[in-house]
Design an enzyme around this catalytic site. Structure first.
Site, short mmCIF file in Angstrom:
data_model
loop_
_atom_site.label_atom_id
_atom_site.label_comp_id
_atom_site.label_asym_id
_atom_site.label_seq_id
_atom_site.Cartn_x
_atom_site.Cartn_y
_atom_site.Cartn_z
N ASP A 36 14.97 68.55 52.56
CA ASP A 36 14.55 67.23 52.10
C ASP A 36 15.56 66.21 52.62
OD1 ASP A 36 12.54 66.36 49.47
OD2 ASP A 36 13.92 64.87 50.29
N LYS A 41 18.74 64.75 45.74
CA LYS A 41 17.77 65.72 45.24
C LYS A 41 18.20 67.14 45.63
CE LYS A 41 12.93 64.94 45.16
NZ LYS A 41 11.72 64.84 45.99
N GLU A 155 -0.85 68.78 38.48
CA GLU A 155 0.41 68.56 37.77
C GLU A 155 0.26 69.06 36.34
OE1 GLU A 155 1.91 64.59 38.22
OE2 GLU A 155 1.50 64.62 40.37
N ALA A 252 -15.08 62.17 29.25
CA ALA A 252 -15.06 60.71 29.39
C ALA A 252 -13.76 60.16 28.81
CB ALA A 252 -16.26 60.11 28.68
N CYS A 260 -3.06 61.60 43.26
CA CYS A 260 -4.01 62.19 44.22
C CYS A 260 -5.38 61.52 44.20
CB CYS A 260 -4.18 63.67 43.93
SG CYS A 260 -2.73 64.59 44.42
C1 UDX Z 1 -5.68 66.44 41.04
C2 UDX Z 1 -6.58 67.61 41.45
O1 UDX Z 1 -7.18 68.16 40.28
C3 UDX Z 1 -5.78 68.64 42.22
O2 UDX Z 1 -6.65 69.68 42.67
C4 UDX Z 1 -5.12 67.97 43.40
O3 UDX Z 1 -4.33 68.89 44.11
C5 UDX Z 1 -4.28 66.78 42.97
O4 UDX Z 1 -5.07 65.89 42.19
P1 UDX Z 1 -3.81 65.97 39.19
O5 UDX Z 1 -3.68 64.63 39.81
O6 UDX Z 1 -2.58 66.75 38.88
O7 UDX Z 1 -4.67 66.93 40.15
O8 UDX Z 1 -4.62 65.80 37.83
P2 UDX Z 1 -6.00 66.27 37.18
O9 UDX Z 1 -5.74 67.28 36.14
O10 UDX Z 1 -7.01 66.61 38.20
O11 UDX Z 1 -6.42 64.91 36.42
C6 UDX Z 1 -6.53 63.68 37.11
C7 UDX Z 1 -6.91 62.56 36.17
O12 UDX Z 1 -8.26 62.68 35.76
C8 UDX Z 1 -6.08 62.47 34.89
O13 UDX Z 1 -5.77 61.11 34.65
C9 UDX Z 1 -7.02 62.99 33.83
O14 UDX Z 1 -6.75 62.43 32.56
C10 UDX Z 1 -8.35 62.51 34.37
N1 UDX Z 1 -9.50 63.32 33.91
C11 UDX Z 1 -9.60 64.63 34.24
C12 UDX Z 1 -10.50 62.72 33.16
O15 UDX Z 1 -10.44 61.52 32.86
N2 UDX Z 1 -11.57 63.47 32.77
C13 UDX Z 1 -11.70 64.78 33.08
O16 UDX Z 1 -12.70 65.39 32.69
C14 UDX Z 1 -10.68 65.39 33.84
#
Ligand code: UDX
Length: 431
Positions: A36, A41, A155, A252, A260
């Site tokens: 890195d 870090k 995450e 919802a 992401c």
């Molecule tokens: C996401 C993808 O799931 C993962 O595959 C990719 O590699 C990176 O992006 P992450 O950003 O860690 O992962 O979070 P995730 O658990 O997917 O949730 C994303 C957001 O969607 C959160 O804010 C969560 O609260 C929201 N969410 C999720 C909803 O509002 N409703 C749902 O039903 C599911």
């Protein structure tokens, strides 16, 4: 190398994806050279400190410390490993496209010798692999191999996601490097999608865009449910039992956040636009999500009237539970909107406060949920941390000045909240 020996690898970039990938492969038996540019870090990692909050990661790092090597220098990594996993950040530029400068810095820093491969873990636009291949060929480094191996970890459950992936996607040129990456993943026994580089790149973007679409879709259904007297939790349950739909990502709430979804949906939309295709659906997905973050404000106004001088408690700030990540968090928009309306906002998050303070220094922070709730006119559940779900609502009712509880994640037991004499309102729930 005998077939029982594990291939040593290098991982460039020690953020969420890089660190989890490095530690995951170390757990599977590889020696891993982590590189890195951030010297501080690397120092922390050498001392065994984990720079991010991710459940289970510290134990795994400790268990595999003899196999993990941290450095700011690329040379030892190149000496020991043929496969160089790239996991550097690709944040959005001001125009919303993916900023590939860190990826290109890695590509540019590769030396001439043959026999190495870049394995792309960072989320990059479809076509990046072809561009990098061209750059390698034009700079006399055609001996470099290239593999696209997108990461799907979430995450908060990243370690489990690495160890038990729904699928592993490997896009390559049919050479030794593609074979070697496939072999690395073999012990996980996951379904393997072996494809070309462009398709692998597209799988990652399309998967994230689809999940975001699912969330925006259910959020719109929730908004219509509110108008028509239906309950979105019941609706999602009924929909999700259909095998073709599935129950996940139909919760919802006040919008998706995280680095992401926000980044990749916008990057895919612009990528399509740059190639002459207008991806209309994604415009709506983004707009619905932005409006959804603001809907709570009108709910508050309906109950409380003008918000000037009102005391609002925000429970949770991180974009989702079990992370300290504030990137794209709905709380950022919500807190700013409430403050703009003149409300006094008091917030509490069990883990994300430090990150939140750098982004929202003007906010009033409580050091526990009770502290945020005390004297509040309204309490809003923003992030569904377990400790909020387990709150004693009788106690909350006694501590508040008002009675309104808005469940921004439909995660609370509305009956228990009402039984304590409070007014419960979820997102798309029957009142
Ligand atoms: C996401 C993808 O799931 C993962 O595959 C990719 O590699 C990176 O992006 P992450 O950003 O860690 O992962 O979070 P995730 O658990 O997917 O949730 C994303 C957001 O969607 C959160 O804010 C969560 O609260 C929201 N969410 C999720 C909803 O509002 N409703 C749902 O039903 C599911």
């Amino acid at each position: 190398m005998s077939s029982s020996e594990r291939e040593p690898i290098a991982v460039i970039g020690t953020g969420y994806v890089g660190l989890v990938t490095a530690v995951g492969f170390a757990e599977l038996g590889s020696d891993v050279w982590c590189v890195d540019v951030d010297a501080e870090k690397i120092d922390r990692l050498r001392r065994g400190e984990i720079p991010i909050y991710e459940p289970g990661l510290d134990e795994l790092v400790a268990r595999n410390s003899s196999r993990l090597h941290f450095s700011t220098e690329l040379a030892p990594a190149l000496e020991h490993a043929r496969l160089l996993f790239v996991a550097v950040g690709t944040p959005p530029t001001h125009s919303g496209d993916a900023d590939l400068s860190a990826v290109h810095a890695v590509v540019g820093s590769m030396p001439r010798p043959d026999g190495h491969a870049l394995v792309m873990k960072s989320t990059v636009p479809c076509g990046t692999g072809a561009n990098i291949r061209r750059i390698f060929n034009e700079s006399g480094k055609s001996g470099f191999s290239y593999v696209s191996c997108p990461e799907f970890l979430k995450e908060g459950s990243a370690v489990g996601d690495f160890m038990h992936p729904d699928r592993v996607v490997v896009g390559g040129e049919g050479d030794w490097a593609e074979e070697a990456v496939v072999r690395l993943y073999e012990p996980l026994d996951a379904p393997l999608v072996r494809t070309d580089i462009a398709s692998a790149e597209m799988i990652k973007l399309a998967a994230n865009a689809f999940l975001a679409t699912k969330i925006s879709f259910i959020n719109e259904i929730a908004n219509v449910c509110e108008a028509l007297g239906a309950d979105v939790v019941e609706v999602a349950r009924g929909m999700g039992l259909d095998d073709r739909i599935g129950p996940k990502f139909l919760q919802a709430g006040i919008g998706y956040g995280g680095s992401c979804f926000t980044k990749d949906v916008s990057a895919l939309k612009l990528l399509a636009g740059n190639s002459g295709y207008h991806f209309q659906l994604l415009n709506a997905v983004i707009e619905v999500n932005e409006l959804q973050k603001r809907r709570v404000v009108s709910k508050l106004k309906r109950h409380l009237g003008a918000l000037a001088g009102k005391r609002i408690a925000l429970l949770g700030l991180a974009f989702k539970p079990n992370t300290d990540d504030m990137r794209g968090a709905s709380s950022l928009v919500l807190a700013a909107r409430l403050q703009a309306e003149g409300a006094h906002v008091r917030a509490y998050d069990p883990i994300a406060e430090d990150q939140a303070r750098t982004l929202m220094p003007q906010l009033d922070y409580a050091d526990c949920a009770d502290g945020a709730i005390a004297d509040a006119d309204a309490v809003i559940l923003v992030t569904e941390w377990r400790e909020f779900i387990e709150l004693e609502w009788e106690q909350v009712a006694r501590a508040m000045r008002g009675t309104l509880v808005i469940d921004g994640r439909n995660a609370l037991d509305g009956t228990a909240v009402r039984a304590a004499g409070l007014t419960y309102e979820g997102i798309g729930r029957r009142r």
